[in-house]
Design an enzyme around this catalytic site. Sequence first.
Site, mmCIF file in Angstrom:
data_model
loop_
_atom_site.group_PDB
_atom_site.id
_atom_site.type_symbol
_atom_site.label_atom_id
_atom_site.label_comp_id
_atom_site.label_asym_id
_atom_site.label_seq_id
_atom_site.Cartn_x
_atom_site.Cartn_y
_atom_site.Cartn_z
ATOM 1 N N ASP A 95 34.735 -15.565 -5.800
ATOM 2 C CA ASP A 95 35.553 -15.883 -7.205
ATOM 3 C C ASP A 95 34.664 -15.694 -8.219
ATOM 4 O O ASP A 95 34.838 -16.449 -9.199
ATOM 5 C CB ASP A 95 36.280 -17.324 -6.988
ATOM 6 C CG ASP A 95 37.516 -17.217 -7.920
ATOM 7 O OD1 ASP A 95 38.179 -16.009 -7.849
ATOM 8 O OD2 ASP A 95 37.644 -18.113 -8.756
ATOM 9 N N HIS A 112 39.458 -22.485 -7.911
ATOM 10 C CA HIS A 112 38.258 -21.705 -8.452
ATOM 11 C C HIS A 112 37.036 -22.116 -7.143
ATOM 12 O O HIS A 112 36.448 -20.992 -6.798
ATOM 13 C CB HIS A 112 37.692 -21.977 -9.674
ATOM 14 C CG HIS A 112 36.387 -21.306 -9.968
ATOM 15 N ND1 HIS A 112 36.345 -19.937 -9.848
ATOM 16 C CD2 HIS A 112 34.985 -21.723 -10.494
ATOM 17 C CE1 HIS A 112 35.119 -19.704 -10.394
ATOM 18 N NE2 HIS A 112 34.420 -20.910 -10.587
ATOM 19 N N SER A 116 30.518 -18.311 -7.784
ATOM 20 C CA SER A 116 30.750 -18.283 -9.445
ATOM 21 C C SER A 116 29.065 -18.136 -9.902
ATOM 22 O O SER A 116 28.743 -16.861 -9.646
ATOM 23 C CB SER A 116 31.338 -19.782 -10.006
ATOM 24 O OG SER A 116 31.414 -19.574 -11.255
#
Length: 386
Positions: free
Chosen positions: A181, A349, A156
């Site tokens: 991700d 996530h 992220s």
Amino acid sequence: MSALEKSMHLGRLPPRPPLPGSGGSQSGAKMRMGPGRKRDFSPVPWSQYFESMEDVEVENETGKDTFRVYKSGSEGPVLLLLHGGGHSALSWAVFTAAIISRVQCRIVALDLRSHGETKVKNSEDLSAETMAKDVGNVVEAMYGDLPPPIMLIGHSMGGAIAVHTASANLVPSLLGLCMIDVVEGTAMDALNSMQNFLRGRPKTFKSLETAIEWSVKSGQIRNLESARVSMVGQVKQCEGITSPEGSKSIVEGIIEEEEEDEEGSESVNKRKKEDDMETKKDHPYTWRIELAKTEKYWDGWFRGLSNLFLSCPIPKLLLLAGVDRLDKDLTIGQMQGKFQMQVLPQCGHAVHEDAPDKVAEAVATFLIRHRFAEPIGGFQCVFPGC
């Protein structure tokens, strides 16, 4: 980013995750518990997954900054791990155990500025440029002018910082780059709703156990084993609150965020301050970083990220929770073979926490494929089709 929101609001939790020591490989059927038995939400120390911890001092214009790193391994390339916003280096704990058992490598998991146990003079500067420089400075402080071969792996926000670091050539011995991700298109789209997401989180917790329980039941982290070590790096004791004696019992249910009184009178504000003090006494743990206050930096983390990633002249790996995350630039780049991509479905996530074994397999295969590292323990590569 969008996967995080989905996991919080729409995601279904998978079968009960494995407990520490299981290696994440036991089936859901084996892990089902009988009626009346509760899962263990007690925290687990970093030392169960990392071999050592170090505080790295970095000199700069404002004085000395201290960056916390957790390390494992003694041979092979260094995998420099950068966590997502609000998380810490401890989010890589279970992944570290998994990757070390598959390939010869060294792990350095870094607490980025204002996160975890890292202490910096200017804690409010979370710009991509500053955090990328931090990464380069930590590498220089640890290894001097002759750093070992290094692969940057980031999740992220950490994935974005890894790309900015690579693009600025701040790690001279860089041999590979991995984003987990994070895609410019979906990240930029998700920024509009991030404040609502952050407001929907509890502000405080009664104990570390309740924080861990919330993270699992809300879907932020779907793997209990990882949550038990990772959440310790996300929350801290409220200022002025002494540590409660002993370990508190597991509390049933998820702590709900108290509704804020929107009345603007002085008496209401005074009552709210008194209520806040009572809340701190009853709920002595809160978030280490107020992510809502970092909003002005969000755009800089992600805008232009896809082209920066594609322009880095090193082998690249992109791991996603869903193929729908790809934006136009990355779709074209993937079709042109500019990077290796692998989709790991049924994850939230926090892919590296939800499925640490699968992420370790993907990274190990990437390292062996490019002859960056040697397999150990009989690890067999399974090359993906994309």
